[in-house]
Design a protein around this motif. Structure first.
Motif, mmCIF file in Angstrom:
data_model
loop_
_atom_site.group_PDB
_atom_site.id
_atom_site.type_symbol
_atom_site.label_atom_id
_atom_site.label_comp_id
_atom_site.label_asym_id
_atom_site.label_seq_id
_atom_site.Cartn_x
_atom_site.Cartn_y
_atom_site.Cartn_z
ATOM 1 N N PHE A 252 -6.910 5.603 -8.200
ATOM 2 C CA PHE A 252 -7.452 5.947 -6.874
ATOM 3 C C PHE A 252 -8.196 7.292 -6.887
ATOM 4 O O PHE A 252 -7.586 8.335 -7.145
ATOM 5 C CB PHE A 252 -6.287 6.001 -5.881
ATOM 6 C CG PHE A 252 -6.673 6.435 -4.498
ATOM 7 C CD1 PHE A 252 -7.757 5.882 -3.844
ATOM 8 C CD2 PHE A 252 -5.930 7.405 -3.835
ATOM 9 C CE1 PHE A 252 -8.107 6.281 -2.563
ATOM 10 C CE2 PHE A 252 -6.268 7.818 -2.553
ATOM 11 C CZ PHE A 252 -7.367 7.249 -1.919
ATOM 12 N N HIS B 181 -9.905 2.043 -0.074
ATOM 13 C CA HIS B 181 -9.559 2.679 1.205
ATOM 14 C C HIS B 181 -10.815 2.756 2.074
ATOM 15 O O HIS B 181 -11.797 3.393 1.674
ATOM 16 C CB HIS B 181 -9.100 4.123 0.969
ATOM 17 C CG HIS B 181 -7.682 4.275 0.525
ATOM 18 N ND1 HIS B 181 -7.216 3.806 -0.678
ATOM 19 C CD2 HIS B 181 -6.622 4.883 1.134
ATOM 20 C CE1 HIS B 181 -5.929 4.115 -0.795
ATOM 21 N NE2 HIS B 181 -5.542 4.772 0.289
ATOM 22 N N HIS C 120 1.761 5.251 -1.973
ATOM 23 C CA HIS C 120 1.244 6.400 -2.747
ATOM 24 C C HIS C 120 2.444 7.158 -3.277
ATOM 25 O O HIS C 120 2.673 8.317 -2.898
ATOM 26 C CB HIS C 120 0.426 7.330 -1.854
ATOM 27 C CG HIS C 120 -0.907 6.816 -1.432
ATOM 28 N ND1 HIS C 120 -2.065 7.062 -2.126
ATOM 29 C CD2 HIS C 120 -1.266 6.055 -0.363
ATOM 30 C CE1 HIS C 120 -3.101 6.488 -1.509
ATOM 31 N NE2 HIS C 120 -2.640 5.862 -0.440
ATOM 32 N N ASP D 185 -9.205 -2.326 -4.854
ATOM 33 C CA ASP D 185 -8.531 -2.087 -3.566
ATOM 34 C C ASP D 185 -9.088 -0.784 -2.989
ATOM 35 O O ASP D 185 -8.761 0.306 -3.467
ATOM 36 C CB ASP D 185 -7.010 -1.999 -3.782
ATOM 37 C CG ASP D 185 -6.229 -1.986 -2.475
ATOM 38 O OD1 ASP D 185 -6.812 -1.582 -1.433
ATOM 39 O OD2 ASP D 185 -5.055 -2.366 -2.490
ATOM 40 N N VAL E 126 -3.018 1.281 -8.798
ATOM 41 C CA VAL E 126 -4.444 1.317 -8.500
ATOM 42 C C VAL E 126 -4.945 2.716 -8.860
ATOM 43 O O VAL E 126 -4.393 3.711 -8.366
ATOM 44 C CB VAL E 126 -4.719 1.081 -6.996
ATOM 45 C CG1 VAL E 126 -6.219 1.047 -6.722
ATOM 46 C CG2 VAL E 126 -4.061 -0.204 -6.514
ATOM 47 N N ARG F 80 2.534 -2.020 -4.663
ATOM 48 C CA ARG F 80 1.247 -1.608 -5.236
ATOM 49 C C ARG F 80 1.043 -0.157 -4.836
ATOM 50 O O ARG F 80 0.960 0.168 -3.651
ATOM 51 C CB ARG F 80 0.108 -2.471 -4.689
ATOM 52 C CG ARG F 80 -1.260 -1.927 -5.087
ATOM 53 C CD ARG F 80 -2.406 -2.786 -4.546
ATOM 54 N NE ARG F 80 -2.627 -3.952 -5.385
ATOM 55 C CZ ARG F 80 -3.640 -4.809 -5.203
ATOM 56 N NH1 ARG F 80 -4.480 -4.632 -4.208
ATOM 57 N NH2 ARG F 80 -3.793 -5.851 -5.999
ATOM 58 N N SER G 95 -8.228 -1.663 2.257
ATOM 59 C CA SER G 95 -7.074 -1.060 2.914
ATOM 60 C C SER G 95 -7.512 -0.273 4.160
ATOM 61 O O SER G 95 -8.566 0.350 4.164
ATOM 62 C CB SER G 95 -6.341 -0.128 1.943
ATOM 63 O OG SER G 95 -5.639 -0.880 0.969
ATOM 64 N N HIS H 269 0.848 -1.203 0.000
ATOM 65 C CA HIS H 269 0.000 0.000 0.000
ATOM 66 C C HIS H 269 0.880 1.249 0.000
ATOM 67 O O HIS H 269 1.302 1.745 1.046
ATOM 68 C CB HIS H 269 -0.942 0.015 1.213
ATOM 69 C CG HIS H 269 -1.955 1.115 1.135
ATOM 70 N ND1 HIS H 269 -3.279 0.894 0.864
ATOM 71 C CD2 HIS H 269 -1.837 2.465 1.272
ATOM 72 C CE1 HIS H 269 -3.936 2.041 0.834
ATOM 73 N NE2 HIS H 269 -3.075 3.013 1.085
ATOM 74 N N GLY I 283 -9.520 1.761 -7.275
ATOM 75 C CA GLY I 283 -9.654 2.026 -5.849
ATOM 76 C C GLY I 283 -10.999 2.627 -5.514
ATOM 77 O O GLY I 283 -11.875 2.791 -6.375
ATOM 78 N N HIS J 282 -1.245 3.255 -5.124
ATOM 79 C CA HIS J 282 -2.469 3.964 -5.501
ATOM 80 C C HIS J 282 -2.023 5.278 -6.136
ATOM 81 O O HIS J 282 -1.113 5.938 -5.617
ATOM 82 C CB HIS J 282 -3.321 4.234 -4.261
ATOM 83 C CG HIS J 282 -3.795 2.974 -3.601
ATOM 84 N ND1 HIS J 282 -5.092 2.548 -3.635
ATOM 85 C CD2 HIS J 282 -3.122 2.022 -2.909
ATOM 86 C CE1 HIS J 282 -5.217 1.401 -2.999
ATOM 87 N NE2 HIS J 282 -4.030 1.062 -2.540
ATOM 88 N N GLN K 232 -8.918 9.838 -5.014
ATOM 89 C CA GLN K 232 -8.608 10.460 -3.724
ATOM 90 C C GLN K 232 -9.619 11.532 -3.313
ATOM 91 O O GLN K 232 -9.910 11.712 -2.138
ATOM 92 C CB GLN K 232 -7.199 11.073 -3.764
ATOM 93 C CG GLN K 232 -6.802 11.906 -2.569
ATOM 94 C CD GLN K 232 -6.541 11.071 -1.323
ATOM 95 O OE1 GLN K 232 -5.454 10.588 -1.131
ATOM 96 N NE2 GLN K 232 -7.556 10.891 -0.484
#
Ligand SMILES: [Zn+2]
Length: 392
Positions: free
Chosen positions: A151, A210, A59, A208, A149, A116, A241, A57, A178, A118, A153
């Motif tokens: 993501f 959050h 970023h 995946d 991923v 991996r 996650s 996990h 994500g 995000h 955000q």
């Protein structure tokens, strides 16, 4: 490729000391005083050898590593952190391939062979972070594998236009999609999760999500993810996650959720926060958990170095682990656990496995985790890629 002979290793899971012979990128033999004429020989001097660390996990697109120190002035809470990150990133040229490369370099030097990450996808930067991370990975020239991923955000519903950009990122080959706090942040768990699962199905992507939402809300979201995973036949393709609700739930609810996670092979990742996942209980139920560094030195947090062995020590400490077996269980999450979540073929320490290896000072794996000295040697696909904490 030149053969590689590693002498005098304390190989995790094997009594005594051994030599390892690496040929064509794989572990070819283990044994006392192996002979290999013409091989590159590395004397490990009794260092512990573990498989390559898997950062499950990350970023890396957000990082300021190698760039300016930016004192954090965001307000408290998740929404404030998200807004602060989105507002200030352009000021520092984030995502920045140089910062990403600097972080990936230190991840490799500390023994991470797979990650991996995000990557932020939103109307402000489109899918630019995908390209920035890919450029950084290319610069590392095969020393690390990074899967992405897509993501959201800043939310999917809260940030109109993001769904189409997630679609574009998956179309551009990003492996997973994500999600983020479907109710607590994005305001409508049903719609958020339906969008995520529909995009995943369209592209054959994995998922995946959050999930910081805790308490009863988080438990409801767990149930909704479980329900969709089962209905759509997504067994083995979903990861949650953070998953803080699992820490908040009462014993019966937690046991029920863990049983469903095991049945549907839904994995978990932790970045070793204070609210720590019950790793021993998860392991006994057959639920796979990985460990990752999360954001490193970014607009969210000044913490982290990219070293997943250090992060494993944080996990063990925050979990209250002190027995060797428990500390090794945390190390298993940071290695084999992440490898299972990322579905890495040929991962391990046996003959025939890919030679992704890390040598680190210590008399046993627990000491290696707790002290996490500079990595003596890092091998990726049979090639030495770092020595004594520096890239080779
Ligand atoms: Zn994260």
């Amino acid at each position: 490729m030149t053969d590689l002979l590693l002498r005098d290793a304390r190989l995790w899971g094997r009594e005594g000391r051994t030599d390892l012979l690496v040929q064509d990128g794989k572990i070819n033999a283990l044994g006392d005083t192996l002979d290999a004429p013409g091989a590159q020989v590395e004397d490990l001097d009794g260092a512990v050898v573990i498989p390559g660390l898997v950062d499950a996990h990350a970023h890396v697109d957000k990082t300021l590593w190698g760039g300016p120190w930016v004192p954090r002035t965001a307000g408290p809470g998740l929404a404030a952190a998200i807004a602060y990150g989105a507002e200030r990133r352009a000021e520092f040229g984030i995502p920045n391939a140089d910062f990403i490369t600097a972080l990936l370099t230190d991840m490799v030097a500390s023994g991470t062979t797979h990650a991996r990450s995000h990557v932020d996808i939103d109307p402000g930067i489109g899918i630019g972070a995908v390209h920035a991370v890919r450029e950084g990975v290319e610069r590392l020239a095969g020393r690390i594998d990074v899967e992405l991923v897509a993501f959201p955000q800043t939310g999917i519903l809260a940030s109109p236009g993001t769904a189409a950009l997630l679609d574009e990122a998956l179309e551009a080959g990003v492996k997973s999609i994500g999600g983020i706090d479907p109710e607590g942040f994005d305001g409508d768990a049903e719609r958020h999760l339906d969008l995520v699962f529909a995009l995943a199905e369209k592209h054959g992507a994995e998922i995946d999500i959050h999930l910081h939402d805790g308490g009863d809300l988080g438990v409801r979201e767990f149930d909704m993810i479980i329900e969709r995973t089962r209905a759509l036949g997504y067994t083995g393709k979903v990861v949650i996650s953070h998953a803080f609700a699992l820490c908040d739930a009462d014993d019966a609810t937690r046991a029920r959720l863990i049983a469903a996670l095991a049945e549907l092979k839904i994995g978990l990742t932790s970045v070793a926060p204070k609210k720590i996942l019950p790793l021993r209980e998860l392991d006994e139920a057959g639920v796979v958990m990985g460990i990752g560094n999360d954001g490193v030195r970014d607009l969210w947090s000044p913490y982290g170095t990219g070293d997943n062995l250090q992060r494993t020590q944080w996990f063990a400490r925050n979990a209250g682990f002190s027995k060797d077996a428990d500390i090794e269980l945390a190390l298993e999450a940071a290695t084999f656990g992440g490898a299972r979540l990322l579905k890495i073929d040929g991962y391990g320490l046996g003959v025939g496995d890919t030679a992704d290896l890390v040598a680190v000072h210590g008399r046993n794996p627990s000491e290696a985790v707790l002290e996490h000295h500079k990595r003596k040697l890092v091998v990726k696909n049979g090639r030495v890629v770092a020595r004594d904490g520096l890239l080779v």
